[in-house]
Design a protein around this motif. Sequence first.
Motif, PDB file in Angstrom:
ATOM      1  N   VAL A 155       0.859  -1.176   0.000  1.00 50.69           N
ATOM      2  CA  VAL A 155       0.000   0.000   0.000  1.00 50.69           C
ATOM      3  C   VAL A 155       0.897   1.229   0.000  1.00 50.69           C
ATOM      4  CG1 VAL A 155      -1.970  -1.095   1.120  1.00 50.69           C
ATOM      5  CG2 VAL A 155      -0.246   0.013   2.517  1.00 50.69           C
ATOM      6  N   VAL A 156       0.377   2.312  -0.565  1.00 50.37           N
ATOM      7  CA  VAL A 156       1.110   3.563  -0.672  1.00 50.37           C
ATOM      8  C   VAL A 156       0.273   4.643   0.003  1.00 50.37           C
ATOM      9  CG1 VAL A 156       2.114   5.223  -2.285  1.00 50.37           C
ATOM     10  CG2 VAL A 156       2.072   2.779  -2.869  1.00 50.37           C
ATOM     11  N   MET A 157       0.897   5.435   0.858  1.00 45.62           N
ATOM     12  CA  MET A 157       0.150   6.431   1.631  1.00 45.62           C
ATOM     13  C   MET A 157       0.961   7.722   1.731  1.00 45.62           C
ATOM     14  SD  MET A 157      -1.016   6.181   5.649  1.00 45.62           S
ATOM     15  CE  MET A 157       0.657   5.820   6.179  1.00 45.62           C
ATOM     16  N   ALA A 158       0.277   8.850   1.557  1.00 42.78           N
ATOM     17  CA  ALA A 158       0.901  10.160   1.739  1.00 42.78           C
ATOM     18  C   ALA A 158       0.619  10.648   3.160  1.00 42.78           C
ATOM     19  CB  ALA A 158       0.351  11.159   0.724  1.00 42.78           C
ATOM     20  N   VAL A 159       1.654  11.168   3.814  1.00 43.39           N
ATOM     21  CA  VAL A 159       1.546  11.638   5.201  1.00 43.39           C
ATOM     22  C   VAL A 159       2.143  13.039   5.280  1.00 43.39           C
ATOM     23  CG1 VAL A 159       2.185  11.198   7.600  1.00 43.39           C
ATOM     24  CG2 VAL A 159       1.735   9.272   6.058  1.00 43.39           C
ATOM     25  N   ARG A 160       1.381  13.950   5.879  1.00 40.07           N
ATOM     26  CA  ARG A 160       1.847  15.333   6.038  1.00 40.07           C
ATOM     27  C   ARG A 160       3.145  15.363   6.840  1.00 40.07           C
ATOM     28  NH1 ARG A 160       0.608  19.273   9.896  1.00 40.07           N
ATOM     29  NH2 ARG A 160      -0.855  17.817  10.843  1.00 40.07           N
ATOM     30  N   SER A 161       4.149  16.005   6.290  1.00 39.71           N
ATOM     31  CA  SER A 161       5.487  16.018   6.891  1.00 39.71           C
ATOM     32  C   SER A 161       5.513  16.628   8.286  1.00 39.71           C
ATOM     33  CB  SER A 161       6.463  16.769   5.985  1.00 39.71           C
ATOM     34  OG  SER A 161       6.542  16.155   4.737  1.00 39.71           O
ATOM     35  N   GLU A 162       4.649  17.600   8.555  1.00 36.21           N
ATOM     36  CA  GLU A 162       4.642  18.271   9.857  1.00 36.21           C
ATOM     37  C   GLU A 162       3.787  17.548  10.894  1.00 36.21           C
ATOM     38  OE1 GLU A 162       3.559  22.345   9.270  1.00 36.21           O
ATOM     39  OE2 GLU A 162       5.349  22.767   8.090  1.00 36.21           O
ATOM     40  N   GLY A 163       3.087  16.501  10.503  1.00 36.32           N
ATOM     41  CA  GLY A 163       2.229  15.774  11.431  1.00 36.32           C
ATOM     42  C   GLY A 163       3.043  14.968  12.442  1.00 36.32           C
ATOM     43  N   ALA A 173      -8.330  -4.009   8.782  1.00 36.16           N
ATOM     44  CA  ALA A 173      -7.101  -3.233   8.912  1.00 36.16           C
ATOM     45  C   ALA A 173      -5.941  -4.040   8.357  1.00 36.16           C
ATOM     46  CB  ALA A 173      -6.849  -2.881  10.372  1.00 36.16           C
ATOM     47  N   VAL A 174      -4.925  -3.330   7.880  1.00 36.26           N
ATOM     48  CA  VAL A 174      -3.679  -3.963   7.449  1.00 36.26           C
ATOM     49  C   VAL A 174      -2.519  -3.327   8.206  1.00 36.26           C
ATOM     50  CG1 VAL A 174      -4.454  -4.724   5.176  1.00 36.26           C
ATOM     51  CG2 VAL A 174      -3.531  -2.436   5.413  1.00 36.26           C
ATOM     52  N   GLU A 175      -1.701  -4.176   8.788  1.00 35.95           N
ATOM     53  CA  GLU A 175      -0.500  -3.711   9.462  1.00 35.95           C
ATOM     54  C   GLU A 175       0.655  -3.819   8.476  1.00 35.95           C
ATOM     55  OE1 GLU A 175      -0.278  -4.602  13.974  1.00 35.95           O
ATOM     56  OE2 GLU A 175      -1.149  -6.379  13.009  1.00 35.95           O
ATOM     57  N   CYS A 176       1.411  -2.736   8.346  1.00 41.06           N
ATOM     58  CA  CYS A 176       2.431  -2.647   7.299  1.00 41.06           C
ATOM     59  C   CYS A 176       3.796  -2.302   7.865  1.00 41.06           C
ATOM     60  CB  CYS A 176       2.047  -1.558   6.300  1.00 41.06           C
ATOM     61  SG  CYS A 176       0.457  -1.838   5.508  1.00 41.06           S
ATOM     62  N   GLU A 177       4.823  -2.783   7.165  1.00 46.39           N
ATOM     63  CA  GLU A 177       6.197  -2.379   7.418  1.00 46.39           C
ATOM     64  C   GLU A 177       6.653  -1.534   6.245  1.00 46.39           C
ATOM     65  OE1 GLU A 177       8.582  -5.853   8.202  1.00 46.39           O
ATOM     66  OE2 GLU A 177       7.695  -6.107  10.190  1.00 46.39           O
ATOM     67  N   VAL A 178       7.241  -0.382   6.543  1.00 45.70           N
ATOM     68  CA  VAL A 178       7.693   0.540   5.498  1.00 45.70           C
ATOM     69  C   VAL A 178       8.893  -0.060   4.783  1.00 45.70           C
ATOM     70  CG1 VAL A 178       8.643   2.832   5.033  1.00 45.70           C
ATOM     71  CG2 VAL A 178       6.818   2.554   6.724  1.00 45.70           C
ATOM     72  N   ILE A 179       8.800  -0.119   3.440  1.00 48.64           N
ATOM     73  CA  ILE A 179       9.916  -0.629   2.641  1.00 48.64           C
ATOM     74  C   ILE A 179      10.493   0.452   1.726  1.00 48.64           C
ATOM     75  CG2 ILE A 179       9.109  -3.011   2.737  1.00 48.64           C
ATOM     76  CD1 ILE A 179       8.167  -2.615  -0.204  1.00 48.64           C
ATOM     77  N   GLY A 180       9.868   1.630   1.735  1.00 51.19           N
ATOM     78  CA  GLY A 180      10.386   2.728   0.930  1.00 51.19           C
ATOM     79  C   GLY A 180       9.638   4.004   1.219  1.00 51.19           C
ATOM     80  N   SER A 181      10.260   5.126   0.886  1.00 52.70           N
ATOM     81  CA  SER A 181       9.592   6.415   1.082  1.00 52.70           C
ATOM     82  C   SER A 181      10.200   7.449   0.136  1.00 52.70           C
ATOM     83  CB  SER A 181       9.699   6.888   2.528  1.00 52.70           C
ATOM     84  OG  SER A 181      11.040   7.134   2.879  1.00 52.70           O
ATOM     85  N   VAL A 182       9.391   8.465  -0.147  1.00 56.31           N
ATOM     86  CA  VAL A 182       9.820   9.590  -0.966  1.00 56.31           C
ATOM     87  C   VAL A 182       9.334  10.847  -0.265  1.00 56.31           C
ATOM     88  CG1 VAL A 182       9.582  10.753  -3.197  1.00 56.31           C
ATOM     89  CG2 VAL A 182       9.622   8.251  -3.100  1.00 56.31           C
ATOM     90  N   GLU A 183      10.232  11.800  -0.042  1.00 58.30           N
ATOM     91  CA  GLU A 183       9.871  13.046   0.617  1.00 58.30           C
ATOM     92  C   GLU A 183       9.868  14.167  -0.412  1.00 58.30           C
ATOM     93  OE1 GLU A 183      12.095  13.730   4.219  1.00 58.30           O
ATOM     94  OE2 GLU A 183      12.063  11.600   4.693  1.00 58.30           O
ATOM     95  N   ILE A 206       5.666  10.179   0.937  1.00 54.31           N
ATOM     96  CA  ILE A 206       4.972   9.007   0.433  1.00 54.31           C
ATOM     97  C   ILE A 206       5.648   7.786   1.047  1.00 54.31           C
ATOM     98  CG2 ILE A 206       4.287   7.715  -1.621  1.00 54.31           C
ATOM     99  CD1 ILE A 206       3.242  10.653  -1.469  1.00 54.31           C
ATOM    100  N   PHE A 207       4.879   7.003   1.796  1.00 55.42           N
ATOM    101  CA  PHE A 207       5.403   5.782   2.399  1.00 55.42           C
ATOM    102  C   PHE A 207       4.832   4.580   1.660  1.00 55.42           C
ATOM    103  CE2 PHE A 207       5.656   8.792   5.986  1.00 55.42           C
ATOM    104  CZ  PHE A 207       6.983   8.625   6.335  1.00 55.42           C
ATOM    105  N   VAL A 208       5.708   3.645   1.330  1.00 55.10           N
ATOM    106  CA  VAL A 208       5.302   2.374   0.733  1.00 55.10           C
ATOM    107  C   VAL A 208       5.392   1.335   1.826  1.00 55.10           C
ATOM    108  CG1 VAL A 208       5.783   0.635  -1.034  1.00 55.10           C
ATOM    109  CG2 VAL A 208       6.185   3.068  -1.516  1.00 55.10           C
ATOM    110  N   GLY A 209       4.268   0.700   2.122  1.00 55.18           N
ATOM    111  CA  GLY A 209       4.229  -0.291   3.184  1.00 55.18           C
ATOM    112  C   GLY A 209       3.894  -1.671   2.656  1.00 55.18           C
ATOM    113  N   GLU A 210       4.661  -2.664   3.090  1.00 52.61           N
ATOM    114  CA  GLU A 210       4.338  -4.042   2.748  1.00 52.61           C
ATOM    115  C   GLU A 210       3.381  -4.584   3.802  1.00 52.61           C
ATOM    116  OE1 GLU A 210       6.370  -8.393   1.840  1.00 52.61           O
ATOM    117  OE2 GLU A 210       7.666  -6.642   2.112  1.00 52.61           O
ATOM    118  N   VAL A 211       2.255  -5.115   3.347  1.00 51.97           N
ATOM    119  CA  VAL A 211       1.235  -5.645   4.245  1.00 51.97           C
ATOM    120  C   VAL A 211       1.780  -6.924   4.886  1.00 51.97           C
ATOM    121  CG1 VAL A 211      -1.093  -6.550   4.444  1.00 51.97           C
ATOM    122  CG2 VAL A 211      -0.619  -4.640   2.888  1.00 51.97           C
TER     123      VAL A 211
END
Length: 139
Positions: free
Chosen positions: A48-56, A116-126, A132-137
């Motif tokens: 799964v790919v998710m965008a997260v606000r940098s200041e959060g 729900a899916v629990e994920c481990e981050v395998i990549g990110s782009v700032e 943008i976090f890429v998470g492996e389910v």
Amino acid sequence: MSLDLEAKKLLLRKIPHGIFICTVREGDLINGFTASWVTQGSFVPPLVVMAVRSEGSSHGTIQRTKRFCLNVLRSDQKDLAAVFFKPQKGLGGRFESTSYRLGNLDLPVIEDCIGAVECEVIGSVEKGDHSIFVGEVKH
């Protein structure tokens, strides 16, 4: 031709997306936020790919722990999504609005949701004001 900012805003808001609550945990601290910029990235492995606000506040937690949980809300849970969207004074306070359990990765899993899916981050782009976090389910 210059960019029409109002047209851009209107058009970008027309891109369909779901509503999720992303939950995180670091030690005894839990937190969560409403996430709408989420998509499936791959079937094999399941990503799964998710965008997260940098200041959060959860952004740093995801960077440090390399984990997050996406809780998929039902269409009648807009009030719960609103609770997790509003700014909060202290971490974890939003969870007074719902029950949860700790999942297999020790992340908060909201009990009253589709799943729900629990994920481990395998990549990110700032880039820009989000990462943008890429998470492996995993679960």
